[in-house]
Design a protein around this motif. Structure first.
Motif, mmCIF file in Angstrom:
data_model
loop_
_atom_site.group_PDB
_atom_site.id
_atom_site.type_symbol
_atom_site.label_atom_id
_atom_site.label_comp_id
_atom_site.label_asym_id
_atom_site.label_seq_id
_atom_site.Cartn_x
_atom_site.Cartn_y
_atom_site.Cartn_z
ATOM 1 N N ALA A 257 47.814 40.440 21.085
ATOM 2 C CA ALA A 257 48.849 39.577 20.524
ATOM 3 C C ALA A 257 48.769 38.232 21.246
ATOM 4 O O ALA A 257 49.057 38.153 22.445
ATOM 5 N N PHE A 258 48.354 37.200 20.514
ATOM 6 C CA PHE A 258 48.161 35.876 21.108
ATOM 7 C C PHE A 258 49.078 34.871 20.428
ATOM 8 O O PHE A 258 49.007 34.668 19.210
ATOM 9 N N ASP A 259 49.912 34.226 21.218
ATOM 10 C CA ASP A 259 50.834 33.220 20.701
ATOM 11 C C ASP A 259 50.164 31.852 20.789
ATOM 12 O O ASP A 259 50.474 31.028 21.653
ATOM 13 N N GLY A 260 49.225 31.634 19.883
ATOM 14 C CA GLY A 260 48.485 30.383 19.878
ATOM 15 C C GLY A 260 47.592 30.290 18.657
ATOM 16 O O GLY A 260 47.603 31.167 17.791
ATOM 17 N N PRO A 261 46.794 29.238 18.555
ATOM 18 C CA PRO A 261 45.940 29.032 17.374
ATOM 19 C C PRO A 261 44.910 30.148 17.213
ATOM 20 O O PRO A 261 44.387 30.687 18.196
ATOM 21 N N THR A 262 44.587 30.458 15.974
ATOM 22 C CA THR A 262 43.627 31.512 15.683
ATOM 23 C C THR A 262 42.266 31.222 16.312
ATOM 24 O O THR A 262 41.628 32.122 16.879
ATOM 25 N N GLU A 264 41.533 29.568 18.976
ATOM 26 C CA GLU A 264 41.585 29.814 20.416
ATOM 27 C C GLU A 264 41.641 31.308 20.704
ATOM 28 O O GLU A 264 41.032 31.795 21.665
ATOM 29 N N GLY A 265 42.363 32.065 19.884
ATOM 30 C CA GLY A 265 42.390 33.512 20.036
ATOM 31 C C GLY A 265 41.011 34.122 19.877
ATOM 32 O O GLY A 265 40.607 35.005 20.648
#
Length: 409
Positions: A257-262, A264-265
């Motif tokens: 679960a990454f709270d950032g741009p795809t 960057e994920g």
């Protein structure tokens, strides 16, 4: 039934009556409360009546919303069922939600999403929001935003003497009623600005589990706080509801679960994605309302037991013990989950004793479906003994079944 209970707006059930068994049952089917009566509360006044009645008659009290975390069932006394207390109110300007005692997380997620906000909910949308939060609350974006209990703004509670009390800010109430057997009837919690995330899962087969665990250990040594992950080791049953590539296999499932741009994920996950051959890859952009798909926790009530250890670090010896004692060659394969902690989870809390051992780097969880053999608890104990040199304590959110003395404390 007593003048106090006659004022209850919701139904009251006694053993042998219609719906008594259904009302006392929850998600955890290994244990069932055995009360003298069940008060199906519809609001704080019903809870007050139930608590007052129990005090007048010297009876113990238990509370159940969804029954996910039921450990030791009540034997006699009064069970307060809060499943009918389902009110949710969102204040978009203050970024808060007021949730009643029986609210489940998906209801809060959906209500907050209409305002571009989200709660610090966990992996399962059907878990009760209040019970989860009181246990600390380790959510999908925990490294970014911390423990859910730190977002509690106020608490409404029925004290043991039947008083309805509200504290704002919440720490004052937690301090005043520490150790008291009060019943929380509602909470106001803070929300965060999240509508989507980059997330999903990476799955590896049995032969690649040790290599994946080693890669996960190295990968999590230096991750941004916006990335919250865990890895589950799961003996999947050979049933139709399990996706075909996983059916009947023992596999590792890395949850992202990454709270950032795809983009960057994708960059951050690339080293782990390339570490071993994969059975399945479901990573992509998700609406926060669909975030339960990351873990795909079971929805069907069942019998289980489980415990956990908060670890100072993820030593290679811990990983070896996990594979040897709970893996496919163990006498009893278990479901194991390792959560990467740190980040915002290490922030001090204003709430007394909330989120204990915040310096822990990882959480080790072990869960087994009960089959009547009694083998599960000794298997769990062997694992906890093996990781004891790295253990700081345990989390109350993930103790399922009888508790040992240190866990009760």
């Amino acid at each position: 039934m007593g003048a106090v209970l006659e004022r209850v707006q919701g139904p009251v059930f006694r053993p042998g009556e219609n719906d008594f068994d259904e009302e006392r049952s929850g998600f955890q089917t290994a244990h069932r409360h055995r009360p003298d009566l069940v008060v199906a509360a519809t609001g704080p006044q019903d809870v007050r009546a139930a608590v007052t009645y129990a005090a007048e008659h010297g009876m113990p009290v238990a509370v159940q919303a969804t029954g996910h975390g039921l450990g030791v069932p009540i034997d006699g006394g009064v069970l307060i069922s809060t499943r009918r207390m389902t009110g949710v109110t969102i204040d978009p300007a203050a970024r808060t939600a007021r949730v009643a005692a029986g609210v489940r997380w998906q209801q809060v997620v959906d209500a907050a999403a209409r305002h571009g906000l989200g709660p610090l909910s966990g992996s399962s949308p059907s878990v009760g929001a209040v019970g989860y939060t009181l246990g600390g609350g380790l959510g999908l974006l925990a490294r970014t935003y911390g423990w859910a209990i730190d977002r509690v703004r106020s608490v409404e509670m029925v004290a043991p003497d039947g008083r309805l009390v509200t504290a704002n800010p919440a720490p004052a109430l937690f301090q005043d009623l520490r150790g008291a057997a009060g019943v929380v009837t509602a909470m106001e919690i803070g929300l965060v600005p999240v509508t989507r995330l980059y997330g999903g899962g990476l799955y590896a087969d049995t032969a690649h589990v040790p290599a994946l665990l080693d890669a996960y250990r190295e990968w999590t040594a230096d991750l941004p706080v916006e990335l919250t992950t865990s890895v589950g080791l799961i003996p999947y049953p050979d049933v139709d509801v399990v996706p075909e590539p996983l059916r009947g296999r023992y596999a590792a499932h890395v949850r992202i679960a990454f709270d950032g741009p795809t983009a960057e994920g994708e960059r951050l996950v690339a080293p782990l994605r390339a570490a071993v051959p994969l059975l399945r890859d479901t990573l992509g952009e998700l609406a926060y309302t669909d975030s339960a798909s990351i873990h795909n926790d079971p929805r069907q009530p069942h019998a289980y037991t489980g415990t956990n250890a908060l670890l100072r670090e993820l030593d290679p010896a811990v990983l070896r013990a996990v594979v040897e004692l709970t893996g496919p060659q163990a006498p009893l394969p278990c479901i194991v989950q390792l959560n990467h902690l740190g980040g915002a989870l290490r922030r001090p809390s204003a709430v007394p004793d909330a989120g204990p051992h915040r310096q822990a780097g990882y959480l080790l969880r072990v869960v087994s479906v009960l089959d009547g053999t009694g083998r599960q608890l000794p298997a769990h104990r062997r694992l906890l003994d093996a990781v004891a040199p790295w253990t700081l304590g345990s989390s109350p959110n993930f103790v399922f079944g009888p508790q040992e003395e240190h866990q009760r404390r």
